[in-house]
Design a protein around this motif. Sequence first.
Motif, PDB file in Angstrom:
ATOM      1  N   UNK A  46       0.831  -1.216   0.000  1.00  0.00           N
ATOM      2  CA  UNK A  46       0.000   0.000   0.000  1.00  0.00           C
ATOM      3  C   UNK A  46       0.857   1.254   0.000  1.00  0.00           C
ATOM      4  N   UNK A  47       2.070   1.158   0.529  1.00  0.00           N
ATOM      5  CA  UNK A  47       2.927   2.342   0.622  1.00  0.00           C
ATOM      6  C   UNK A  47       3.865   2.495  -0.572  1.00  0.00           C
ATOM      7  N   UNK A  48       3.798   1.627  -1.549  1.00  0.00           N
ATOM      8  CA  UNK A  48       4.673   1.724  -2.717  1.00  0.00           C
ATOM      9  C   UNK A  48       4.522   3.073  -3.433  1.00  0.00           C
ATOM     10  N   UNK A  49       3.302   3.571  -3.665  1.00  0.00           N
ATOM     11  CA  UNK A  49       3.204   4.861  -4.377  1.00  0.00           C
ATOM     12  C   UNK A  49       3.765   6.040  -3.568  1.00  0.00           C
ATOM     13  N   UNK A  50       3.877   5.883  -2.262  1.00  0.00           N
ATOM     14  CA  UNK A  50       4.352   6.985  -1.425  1.00  0.00           C
ATOM     15  C   UNK A  50       5.870   7.007  -1.278  1.00  0.00           C
ATOM     16  N   UNK A  51       6.537   5.948  -1.684  1.00  0.00           N
ATOM     17  CA  UNK A  51       7.992   5.900  -1.577  1.00  0.00           C
ATOM     18  C   UNK A  51       8.627   6.779  -2.640  1.00  0.00           C
ATOM     19  N   UNK A  52       9.698   7.431  -2.271  1.00  0.00           N
ATOM     20  CA  UNK A  52      10.420   8.248  -3.228  1.00  0.00           C
ATOM     21  C   UNK A  52      11.398   7.363  -4.005  1.00  0.00           C
TER      22      UNK A  52
END
Length: 53
Positions: A46-52
């Motif tokens: 779920x946090x993949x799109x939020x990673x830089x």
Amino acid sequence: MHETYLWLASFAQTGGLLLFVLGFALVIAYAFWPSKTRKKDFDDAANIPLKED
């Protein structure tokens, strides 16, 4: 012949509906069943799109 076709078509439609409902219920149960290892994997995904980059 016509009655046989109608009976088979009705049986196939009902069976297909039940199969898809069962499959949907299994997918939902898998996603929401409490498990620490899957929770971590789902949270990471779920946090993949939020990673830089």
